[in-house]
Scaffold this active site. Structure first.
Site, mmCIF file in Angstrom:
data_model
loop_
_atom_site.group_PDB
_atom_site.id
_atom_site.type_symbol
_atom_site.label_atom_id
_atom_site.label_comp_id
_atom_site.label_asym_id
_atom_site.label_seq_id
_atom_site.Cartn_x
_atom_site.Cartn_y
_atom_site.Cartn_z
ATOM 1 N N ASP A 163 3.688 40.727 37.242
ATOM 2 C CA ASP A 163 3.906 42.052 36.665
ATOM 3 C C ASP A 163 4.309 41.887 35.200
ATOM 4 O O ASP A 163 5.293 41.213 34.896
ATOM 5 C CB ASP A 163 5.012 42.767 37.439
ATOM 6 C CG ASP A 163 5.088 44.254 37.122
ATOM 7 O OD1 ASP A 163 4.805 44.635 35.967
ATOM 8 O OD2 ASP A 163 5.439 45.036 38.025
ATOM 9 N N ASP A 199 -3.628 38.903 32.155
ATOM 10 C CA ASP A 199 -4.616 39.615 31.331
ATOM 11 C C ASP A 199 -3.925 40.634 30.421
ATOM 12 O O ASP A 199 -4.573 41.509 29.860
ATOM 13 C CB ASP A 199 -5.667 40.296 32.202
ATOM 14 C CG ASP A 199 -5.085 41.404 33.084
ATOM 15 O OD1 ASP A 199 -3.847 41.469 33.230
ATOM 16 O OD2 ASP A 199 -5.873 42.202 33.645
ATOM 17 N N THR A 234 -10.082 36.558 41.363
ATOM 18 C CA THR A 234 -9.745 37.515 42.414
ATOM 19 C C THR A 234 -10.294 38.902 42.078
ATOM 20 O O THR A 234 -10.742 39.156 40.953
ATOM 21 C CB THR A 234 -8.225 37.607 42.589
ATOM 22 O OG1 THR A 234 -7.664 38.132 41.372
ATOM 23 C CG2 THR A 234 -7.622 36.234 42.886
ATOM 24 N N PHE A 236 -8.527 41.498 41.640
ATOM 25 C CA PHE A 236 -7.659 42.018 40.584
ATOM 26 C C PHE A 236 -8.164 41.557 39.220
ATOM 27 O O PHE A 236 -8.256 42.341 38.280
ATOM 28 C CB PHE A 236 -6.224 41.531 40.816
ATOM 29 C CG PHE A 236 -5.264 41.937 39.740
ATOM 30 C CD1 PHE A 236 -4.603 43.155 39.790
ATOM 31 C CD2 PHE A 236 -5.016 41.105 38.651
ATOM 32 C CE1 PHE A 236 -3.718 43.534 38.795
ATOM 33 C CE2 PHE A 236 -4.133 41.480 37.651
ATOM 34 C CZ PHE A 236 -3.488 42.701 37.732
#
Length: 260
Positions: A163, A199, A234, A236
Site C-alpha cells: 500500500d 507502480d 499479477t 493487479f
C-alpha cells in the site's frame, strides 16, 4: 413473539474467527487497514479445510501461532517439515505471485503473510490446485511476524506492491521506512535479498532512497533493477500497466559487514 436472529453465514463466521486485535494506544503504527470482505463458498470452504494444514495466526494464540523454538522464535523447520531456505512474502495479496514462484522454485520454502482474509483464502485454493507443499500462510501484521523470526535466517524478503499510503498524513504507515527496513534486513542471511516492487512512482523513489541509507544493504544495480524474470506479473500489476503505470523494482542484498 420475537423471531430468532438469523444464523450468521459461513463467510461471516470465518471473518469473525480471523479478527485482528484492536489498535493499542501509543502502540506501533500499523502498515495496513483491517477490513472485512465477503469470501464466497469456495474460499470459505478452503479456509475450513486447508487453514489447519497450511496456516497460522500471527497474534491469536487460540487459533495457533505456529511452531516455536525454545527461544520463542518461529520454528520454520517444524513449520515446513524440512530444513530449506525460506522466502518471506509480505502482503501476498491474492496469492498469484507466491504460488507461481513456489511452483517454479521447489528448493526454497515460501511463507506468505497477509492481513486480508480473501487473499489468504484464494491462495489456499491455489496451493491445493497446484499441489504446492512448500507454501505456508500467516494471517496478521507482517512486522509482528518478522519480530518472531530468528535473525539472519531468511533467504529473501519480498515486498511486492505494498500500500503506497499516498496521503502525506499516512506516510508513517508505509512499510518501507528506515526502522522497518532495518528489521527486515536483520532477518536476512548475509547475501540474502530484499526485493521491493511498486507502480507508485513517488513511493518507488522513496523506497530507493530509504534502502540506500541502510548500511548493511547493497544495491548491485545502483538504482532501479531491471524487472526480474522470476517475479510473476499479477492481475493487479496488469491493471496498473493498462493504466500506463510504470513498475519499479528495487533489489538489495544484505552485506556480511556494514559499509564503511
Amino acid at each position: 413473539m420475537t423471531s430468532a436472529a438469523p444464523e450468521p453465514s459461513a463467510s461471516a463466521r470465518a471473518n469473525a474467527r480471523f479478527e485482528h486485535p484492536r489498535d493499542v494506544a501509543h502502540g506501533p503504527v500499523r502498515t495496513f487497514h483491517p477490513r472485512r470482505s465477503a469470501l464466497g463458498p469456495a474460499r470459505t470452504d478452503a479456509l475450513e479445510r486447508l487453514w489447519p494444514v497450511y496456516g497460522f495466526s500471527v497474534h491469536d494464540d487460540a487459533s495457533g501461532t505456529g511452531p516455536a523454538r525454545a527461544d520463542g522464535t518461529l520454528d520454520t523447520v517444524a513449520l515446513f517439515g524440512r530444513a530449506a531456505p525460506v522466502v518471506l512474502e509480505i502482503g501476498s495479496g491474492m496469492g498469484e505471485a507466491v504460488a507461481a514462484m513456489a511452483a517454479a522454485d521447489p528448493d526454497r520454502d515460501y511463507l506468505a503473510v497477509e492481513a486480508h482474509l480473501p487473499g489468504l483464502a484464494h491462495l489456499l485454493t491455489l496451493v491445493e490446485r497446484r499441489g504446492l507443499t512448500t507454501v505456508r500462510l500467516a494471517h496478521g501484521d507482517a512486522l509482528d511476524l518478522v519480530r518472531r523470526i530468528a535473525p539472519s535466517s531468511l533467504d529473501a524478503v519480498h515486498v511486492f506492491f505494498p500500500d503506497p499510503w499516498p496521503k502525506p498524513k499516512h506516510h508513517k504507515r508505509r512499510i518501507i521506512a528506515p526502522a522497518h527496513v532495518a528489521l527486515l534486513r536483520s532477518r536476512l542471511v548475509p547475501g540474502g535479498t530484499l526485493h521491493c516492487a511498486t507502480d507508485w512512482a513517488p513511493y518507488a523513489h522513496e523506497m530507493l532512497a530509504v534502502l540506500a541509507t541502510d548500511p548493511e544493504l547493497d544495491n548491485p544495480h545502483a538504482g532501479f533493477a531491471p524487472r526480474p524474470a522470476h517475479r510473476p506479473v499479477t492481475k493487479f500489476e496488469r491493471r496498473g500497466l493498462a493504466l500506463g503505470h510504470q513498475v519499479y523494482d528495487v533489489v538489495t542484498q544484505r552485506v556480511s559487514a556494514p559499509h564503511p
